[in-house]
Design an enzyme around this catalytic site. Structure first.
Site, PDB file in Angstrom:
ATOM      1  N   ASP A 174      39.029  40.025  46.460  1.00  0.00           N
ATOM      2  CA  ASP A 174      39.372  41.207  45.688  1.00  0.00           C
ATOM      3  C   ASP A 174      39.974  40.895  44.155  1.00  0.00           C
ATOM      4  O   ASP A 174      40.868  39.744  44.283  1.00  0.00           O
ATOM      5  CB  ASP A 174      39.750  42.394  46.417  1.00  0.00           C
ATOM      6  CG  ASP A 174      39.432  43.604  45.715  1.00  0.00           C
ATOM      7  OD1 ASP A 174      38.395  43.658  44.886  1.00  0.00           O
ATOM      8  OD2 ASP A 174      40.268  44.579  46.177  1.00  0.00           O
ATOM      9  N   GLU A 188      38.393  39.308  38.862  1.00  0.00           N
ATOM     10  CA  GLU A 188      37.598  39.177  37.465  1.00  0.00           C
ATOM     11  C   GLU A 188      38.560  38.163  36.784  1.00  0.00           C
ATOM     12  O   GLU A 188      37.839  37.598  35.704  1.00  0.00           O
ATOM     13  CB  GLU A 188      38.021  40.671  36.796  1.00  0.00           C
ATOM     14  CG  GLU A 188      37.028  41.665  37.580  1.00  0.00           C
ATOM     15  CD  GLU A 188      37.884  42.249  38.773  1.00  0.00           C
ATOM     16  OE1 GLU A 188      36.828  42.942  39.643  1.00  0.00           O
ATOM     17  OE2 GLU A 188      39.167  42.121  38.963  1.00  0.00           O
ATOM     18  N   ASP A 237      34.384  49.656  42.302  1.00  0.00           N
ATOM     19  CA  ASP A 237      35.118  51.101  42.773  1.00  0.00           C
ATOM     20  C   ASP A 237      34.436  52.126  42.185  1.00  0.00           C
ATOM     21  O   ASP A 237      34.813  52.958  41.284  1.00  0.00           O
ATOM     22  CB  ASP A 237      36.421  51.068  42.430  1.00  0.00           C
ATOM     23  CG  ASP A 237      37.489  50.117  42.931  1.00  0.00           C
ATOM     24  OD1 ASP A 237      37.006  49.601  44.220  1.00  0.00           O
ATOM     25  OD2 ASP A 237      38.496  49.879  42.482  1.00  0.00           O
TER      26      ASP A 237
END
Length: 816
Positions: free
Chosen positions: A412, A415, A480
């Site tokens: 997670d 980015e 999300d």
């Protein structure tokens, strides 16, 4: 610097034909004083190197249909992240005239004007793409400029919610979280510096830096690719159809390896399970409620009791998970795998900060010290996955946890979610390598897992990556998303855009992740119904609203239970689509324009999609819908649920809806395989096989396949250790002929013989006999469900059922 501002010369048009103006008529400009001019060229084993007044340019054919063009080839640059084999090149043919070079790989040809320098690309004699002013270097950025054709539609750019055709848009090339998005977003978790054109080419800007893509926004006929710094290269791939284009593209950027079969099963996930007791209770609840389950996913509470302050511990919180090894072993005995979240950040308050600093695992500040900064979870640094030290340190943690029994990994915040621009990595600063961080993380983890478990397929789910990350087994999701109808409605667009550029397992947090004060029951049901017909079945969300179907009311469970079981029955179909993806890059979810490539209007459709070869799915994305308009392509279709036959000339079909299902159509001529439902893929068996064939006189010849292997071996295709069942149906006026065969060396646990039931939908009542390899059997006229006949015809359902044993021998079945 490289710069060219000029039109195309009359000599070029005389030499290469008049197709160039189809790009749109470029405004003729005076040759700019900074224009690039050809000086000389050299054909080498690794490609064509052209020397100009402003440096070298290298052209390399990676295949007959793919070329890499590298400007400033004589300067030090970052490696290619997009290419699977960046050093490889094929031999290409070079011809020269006084004013031009022509460099051809076969399908694709580069035509190079010497003065002023310009490159145009042709598929056979058709102009695909032309540089406008080529490569430019300015004080704050580098860029490439290309012409766009009138009417040309452009897909791509990765995760955005802007409509399927991105022409007329400008957006950042910088992976960034968009928490709680709904029905619009120009910048999200996983952007891609690549486009797919309606002219059937793919263009990749092979640059990992912070940048932007302008697709005719500033200038309507210009595509501009920009970056702050980084590699000055692009890759162009051509195809003769969309499937062949995707195949050519994934040939050079890499194909997705087969996932473990369990990745296609049912996941239990939320943000998050806070204790071992809660985790065990959830797995038990799936068993009690008779819902299949293959995987339990643990969010960040596995390493700390709070959201903040613990990231980077990367070890069990023994207070709340006192016996994690026993827990995972118990789950494994039940056929349930454990997946853990990991993040690339190590907080200064975590147990591993000092160890990470000592190991030199962290990215640095400009002074060469470990870079610490504020992020939502606390103060900390980021692991430098580009350095040997960072990769070694991170890999050792994965190795230890995998040894404990962790079956798969969730990466997670890759980015990365927080990435200060002055952060220094081993190969460049944060802005230069930002978009490749998740890519390199996946590469490191994929290799570590294969080194540790060479006979098992890794499971790697990540939120961000780069062009080509699919070759490291990356399974991305769409971040999300809000618990809204708009969030659900955006998922088909997001999935198709990513799938077309290599990421066949893109999926969403089913039910939505963010916000929502109370459960919207109808929306939740619709989202999980859609989930049955997309790559990964993983409900996930903030835990104030339960994500898992087993914690819903009785009506919701009664609706969803048979659908989840249906997904398990359909595993041969889904797994075969996965095999096709590994073999050719063909996505599991496919856009409607694949059905009619000459109809560019279909490119805009984002409400329906093909699921595998045979199913057309239309999710319901609004409340209270009583009927749905389905843009079914021309031909014959069958209602998946009711078996109703529809014939359409391409006009939309309007179907009534109910809360129990979403519209799914089966195309005429489809083979749909099923196995008995199981509670976990560990119990998966195909020794009992049911094949449904949707017969229609409009389809005189139909073909299908079913791919079977052990579901685990990463080399099953390479080693030919599989069982490929091929199916063919030939339809004439008075006969229906099936040819069934098996190829491959087989695999451990493969059934030598399969008890097979062939159900023929829309069957004619004219057939009286069945011949199986020359043996004739009379067809009984009866209710097949209650008749133990080898061949029977159900008049009311218009279904013909054949029961036989399928061994290694080929079978010929003839109905007459």
């Amino acid at each position: 610097m490289f710069r060219r501002i000029a039109g195309f010369s009359p000599i070029f048009l005389m030499l290469f034909g008049s197709s160039l103006p189809t790009m749109g008529n470029p405004v003729k400009r005076e040759i700019h004083p900074d224009a690039v001019f050809y000086k000389e060229h050299k054909l080498r084993n690794d490609g064509l190197v052209i020397t100009t007044n402003q440096g070298n340019i290298r052209l390399q054919f990676k295949s007959e249909a793919a070329i890499e063009v590298l400007y400033r080839a004589d300067s030090k640059q970052l490696p290619s992240f997009a290419l699977a084999q960046p050093e490889s090149a094929i031999k290409a043919q070079l011809t020269e005239t006084e004013n031009h070079l022509q460099f051809s790989g076969g399908t694709l040809t580069a035509r190079i004007q010497k003065r002023p320098f310009a490159i145009s690309y042709y598929r056979d004699s058709e102009l695909l793409l032309a540089e406008e002013s080529g490569f430019q270097v300015n004080t704050d950025k580098i860029n490439f400029r290309f012409y766009l054709s009138p009417g040309e539609k452009i897909l791509g750019g990765g995760q955005r919610i802007l409509g399927m055709d991105r022409r007329g848009q400008r957006f950042p090339l910088y992976n960034r979280a968009h928490y709680g998005y709904s029905d619009h977003s120009g910048q999200m978790y996983f952007g891609l510096p690549a486009i797919m054109s309606s002219k059937q080419y793919i263009l990749v800007f092979d640059n990992s830096a912070s940048g932007a893509m302008d697709i005719g926004k500033t200038e309507s006929d210009i595509l501009q690719l920009e970056a702050k710094s980084g590699r000055s290269a692009y890759i162009l791939v051509a195809g003769n159809s969309y499937p062949s284009l995707i195949e050519n593209f994934t040939q050079v950027t890499g194909r997705q390896p087969l996932p473990p079969r369990w990745a296609l099963g049912s996941f239990a996930s939320r943000f998050g399970y806070r204790s071992e007791a809660e985790t065990r209770a959830t797995v038990q609840k799936y068993k009690t409620e008779d819902f299949p389950l293959d995987t339990i996913v643990l969010d960040l509470y596995w390493f700390g009791k709070d959201i903040k302050g613990h990231m980077g511990n990367l070890d069990w919180d023994k207070e709340n998970f006192p016996t994690p090894l026993d827990m995972m072993a118990d789950f494994k005995q039940q056929g349930v795998k454990t997946v853990l979240i990991t993040e690339p950040f190590v907080l200064t308050s975590s147990k591993r900060w000092d160890d990470a600093v000592k190991a030199k695992a962290l990215a640095k500040d400009p002074q060469g010290q470990p870079k610490a900064f504020e992020l939502y979870f606390g103060n900390g640094g980021i692991i430098d996955v580009f350095s040997k030290e960072g990769s070694r340190w991170f890999s050792s943690i994965y190795k230890d946890l995998s040894k404990q029994g962790v079956a798969g990994w969730w990466g997670d915040l890759g980015e990365p979610e927080m990435h200060p621009e002055d952060t220094q990595h081993a190969i460049g600063d944060a802005d230069t390598v930002h978009n490749a961080y998740g890519h390199r993380w996946a590469e490191m983890l994929y290799q570590q897992q294969l080194d540790q478990f060479p006979e098992l397929r890794p499971f790697i789910m990540m939120r961000a990556g780069f062009v080509g990350s699919q070759r490291y087994g990356m399974i991305p999701w769409t971040g999300d998303v809000s618990r809204t109808w708009g969030g659900l409605a955006s998922q088909v667009e997001l999935a198709l855009q990513m799938s077309l550029l290599g990421f066949g397992y893109i999926h969403s947090d089913l039910g939505g992740f963010a916000d929502g004060e109370t459960l919207d029951k109808e929306m939740y049901i619709r989202w999980l119904q859609y989930g049955v017909f997309q790559p990964v079945y993983r409900p996930h969300g903030q835990d104030h609203i339960p994500s898992e179907p087993v914690f819903q009311d009785e009506e919701t469970k009664a609706i969803l239970r048979p659908l989840v079981k249906l997904r398990y029955r359909m595993l041969p179909y889904i797994y075969t689509a996965a095999y096709q993806n590994t073999l050719t890059g063909m996505p599991l979810m496919r856009p409607l324009f694949f059905s009619d490539e000459k109809n560019p209007a279909l490119i805009d459709n984002k409400t329906s999609y093909f699921w595998g070869d045979s199913l057309l799915v239309t999710p319901i994305t609004q409340a209270g819908v009583e009927s749905v308009s389905i843009p079914a392509p021309k031909g014959v279709w069958f209602d998946f649920w009711k078996d109703t036959r529809y014939q359409t000339d391409g006009a939309p079909l309007t179907l009534p809806t109910d809360l129990h299902t979403i519209p799914v159509l089966v195309k005429a001529g489809a083979f749909m395989p099923y196995v008995p439902a199981v509670s976990t893929t560990e119990d998966y068996r195909s020794d009992s096989l049911e094949i449904h064939y949707y017969a229609d006189a409009s389809v005189p010849l139909a073909q299908g396949e079913i791919f079977e292997d052990d579901g685990k071996d990463p080399n099953s295709i390479k080693r030919n250790q599989f069982d490929l069942l091929t199916l063919q149906a030939t339809h004439t006026d008075n006969q229906l002929h099936f040819q069934l065969a098996r190829t491959g060396k087989g695999y451990r646990g493969m059934p030598e013989r399969r008890a097979t039931t062939l159900v023929i939908h829309n069957a004619s009542d004219q057939y009286q006999h069945l011949d199986i390899n020359g043996k004739t059997i009379a067809i009984a006229q009866a209710d097949c469900a209650s008749t133990p006949a080898l061949a029977c015809y159900d008049q009311e359902r218009r279904q013909l059922q054949l029961v036989f044993t399928w061994g290694r021998e080929a079978l010929n079945l003839r109905l007459h």
